[in-house]
Design an enzyme around this catalytic site. Structure first.
Site, PDB file in Angstrom:
ATOM      1  N   SER A   1       0.798  -1.223   0.000  1.00  0.00           N
ATOM      2  CA  SER A   1       0.000   0.000   0.000  1.00  0.00           C
ATOM      3  C   SER A   1       0.829   1.270   0.000  1.00  0.00           C
ATOM      4  CB  SER A   1      -0.946  -0.010   1.196  1.00  0.00           C
ATOM      5  OG  SER A   1      -0.226  -0.178   2.402  1.00  0.00           O
TER       6      SER A   1
ATOM      7  N   HIS B   1      -4.929  -3.045  -3.161  1.00  0.00           N
ATOM      8  CA  HIS B   1      -4.554  -2.040  -4.165  1.00  0.00           C
ATOM      9  C   HIS B   1      -4.368  -2.627  -5.559  1.00  0.00           C
ATOM     10  CE1 HIS B   1      -4.003   1.171  -1.195  1.00  0.00           C
ATOM     11  NE2 HIS B   1      -3.632   0.177  -0.413  1.00  0.00           N
TER      12      HIS B   1
ATOM     13  N   LYS C   1     -11.505   1.240  -2.579  1.00  0.00           N
ATOM     14  CA  LYS C   1     -10.374   1.816  -3.316  1.00  0.00           C
ATOM     15  C   LYS C   1     -10.734   1.852  -4.806  1.00  0.00           C
ATOM     16  CE  LYS C   1      -7.397   1.059   0.525  1.00  0.00           C
ATOM     17  NZ  LYS C   1      -6.694   0.095   1.375  1.00  0.00           N
TER      18      LYS C   1
HETATM   19  C1  LIG Z   1      -6.694   0.017   2.788  1.00  0.00           C
HETATM   20  C2  LIG Z   1      -6.157  -1.316   3.088  1.00  0.00           C
HETATM   21  C3  LIG Z   1      -6.867  -2.193   3.896  1.00  0.00           C
HETATM   22  C4  LIG Z   1      -8.098  -1.778   4.647  1.00  0.00           C
HETATM   23  O1  LIG Z   1      -9.189  -1.658   3.826  1.00  0.00           O
HETATM   24  P1  LIG Z   1     -10.411  -0.756   4.303  1.00  0.00           P
HETATM   25  O2  LIG Z   1     -11.555  -1.254   3.531  1.00  0.00           O
HETATM   26  O3  LIG Z   1     -10.032   0.640   3.999  1.00  0.00           O
HETATM   27  O4  LIG Z   1     -10.551  -1.004   5.775  1.00  0.00           O
HETATM   28  C5  LIG Z   1      -6.394  -3.476   4.035  1.00  0.00           C
HETATM   29  N1  LIG Z   1      -5.255  -3.862   3.436  1.00  0.00           N
HETATM   30  C6  LIG Z   1      -4.525  -3.034   2.686  1.00  0.00           C
HETATM   31  C7  LIG Z   1      -3.278  -3.525   2.046  1.00  0.00           C
HETATM   32  C8  LIG Z   1      -4.953  -1.730   2.493  1.00  0.00           C
HETATM   33  O5  LIG Z   1      -4.212  -0.889   1.783  1.00  0.00           O
END
Ligand SMILES: *Cc1c(COP(=O)(O)O)cnc(C)c1O
Length: 390
Positions: A182, A210, A242
């Site tokens: 991330s 991602h 995302k």
């Molecule tokens: C953003 C993220 C999460 C968490 O996801 P949310 O739905 O925002 O809680 C989990 N793992 C990774 C690698 C992330 O970047």
């Protein structure tokens, strides 16, 4: 706790440039995307969101949400296992299972909760859980919650993971990694990790928060780009807030895994189901993402454009072929100063500091999305060349 110690704690964070502040951000859904935002009265180009496909402010998602809300209401009323599981959730789960090529998928309210759920369901006290050193906080917290002993291997070092699998005094129940990291934008060595996990009888959990929607010939994420099947990587975590511009997350895998999560994942069992209108918006996003492949191609093309221009301008980047493009700055102070200078130039690029990244590895994290224009990317590079060229 008394007042004084808390204030001292905050002051200490401030002093080390580690205090976090929120900023209220306003976007313009009438334009159909959120590439530009207003932050405290100033219009800025947002290069910090994870809205890779430019769907977070898409009118079709808002319309799906509104239509569903008029049919189903706003709240789910209960957890999925009580009376909160609706037709919209069920349909989305089937579509996610089909999209990822797996037997079943299970919706969670957030990716954070999905990782807590899957890690704590698969690992137990007396066992070990093995993670990449730069894994997302939610995988680490899930490992801690499981009660298993946490072991961390050097970033993206499949050889180190293999050695730890072989030498442990405890059975390693789970090997977990981000797909696309991330904060770094690089991709885990998934084929090697899959082989190692299989050889040692460990579950491999890949959190492709991602990558899903963005990477791979059909946007199915880094497993698709690596040519890995559901047998190679039995447990896939994806997030919906995302690339899909909505909210929520899922775990996809074999039927028995999903059934086990239903029985054991406390972050699934003991929380109210996601509102159905959110699931409806996600279903629309999934349709658009599959129909409009230009969106992910554009995000990746703009990332290449950014890298080429930054290279020419003398802006040092980390090695990344994804829309996440970190600019290493080495200290929290330097990262914060760069953030402020960019903001003055009209760009919203947030400094990433410890403990999100290790101390000394502070950076700016630029993300490119399908909603950006070429001239905005070029202008960002121009500003960066003034702010942080070597
Ligand atoms: C953003 C993220 C999460 C968490 O996801 P949310 O739905 O925002 O809680 C989990 N793992 C990774 C690698 C992330 O970047």
């Amino acid at each position: 706790m008394q007042r004084q110690p808390l204030e001292q704690l905050l002051e200490r964070l401030e002093h080390r440039n580690l205090r976090r502040l929120r900023h209220t951000v306003q976007s313009f859904p009438e334009r159909g995307n959120r590439a530009e935002v207003i932050v405290e009265g100033r219009r800025l180009v947002d290069f910090s969101s994870n809205d890779y496909l430019g769907l977070a402010a898409h009118p079709a998602l808002a319309a799906a949400m509104a239509e569903c809300a008029s049919r189903c209401g706003s709240g789910s009323g209960a957890s999925h296992l009580v009376s909160g599981h609706g037709a919209e959730h069920a349909a989305l789960e089937e579509e996610l299972a089909a999209f990822t090529g797996r037997e079943r998928a299970l919706l969670f309210c957030t990716g954070y909760m999905a990782n807590l759920g899957v890690m704590s369901a698969l690992a137990d006290r007396g066992e070990a859980a093995l993670l990449d050193r730069l894994s997302h906080a939610s995988l680490i917290d899930g490992g801690l919650l499981s009660g298993a002993r946490l072991r961390r291997y050097a970033h993206c070092d499949a050889g180190a993971a293999r050695r730890m699998l072989a030498d442990g005094s405890r059975r390693t129940a789970v090997l977990a990694t981000d797909g696309v990291f991330s904060m770094d934008g690089d991709v885990a060595p998934l084929a090697e990790l899959a082989q190692a996990a299989r050889a040692h009888g460990a579950w491999l959990v890949v959190d492709d928060a991602h990558g899903i929607g963005v990477m791979g010939p059909n946007g199915r994420g880094v497993l698709e780009s690596a040519g890995l099947t559901a047998e190679d990587v039995p447990a896939l975590v994806g997030t919906l807030g995302k690339a899909f511009g909505s909210f929520g997350a899922f775990v996809a895998g074999p039927s028995a895994l999903i059934e086990l999560l239903l029985q054991k994942a406390r972050s699934y069992m003991y929380t109210t189901a996601l509102p159905q209108p959110v699931a409806a918006a996600t279903r629309e996003a999934l349709r658009i993402a599959q129909r409009e492949r230009w969106r992910r191609e554009r995000a990746l093309e703009l990332a290449r454009r950014f890298r080429a221009a930054a290279g020419q301008a003398g802006v040092a980047l980390a090695d990344s072929a994804t829309p996440i493009q970190p600019i290493p700055l080495g200290s929290a102070g330097a990262a914060l100063r760069a953030q402020q200078a960019l903001r003055a130039a009209g760009f919203w690029v947030v400094a990433i500091r410890a403990p999100t990244v290790p101390e000394g590895r502070e950076r700016l994290r630029v993300t490119l999305t399908a909603a950006h224009r070429e001239d905005q990317v070029d202008a960002l590079v121009e500003a960066l060349s003034r702010v942080c060229a070597r």
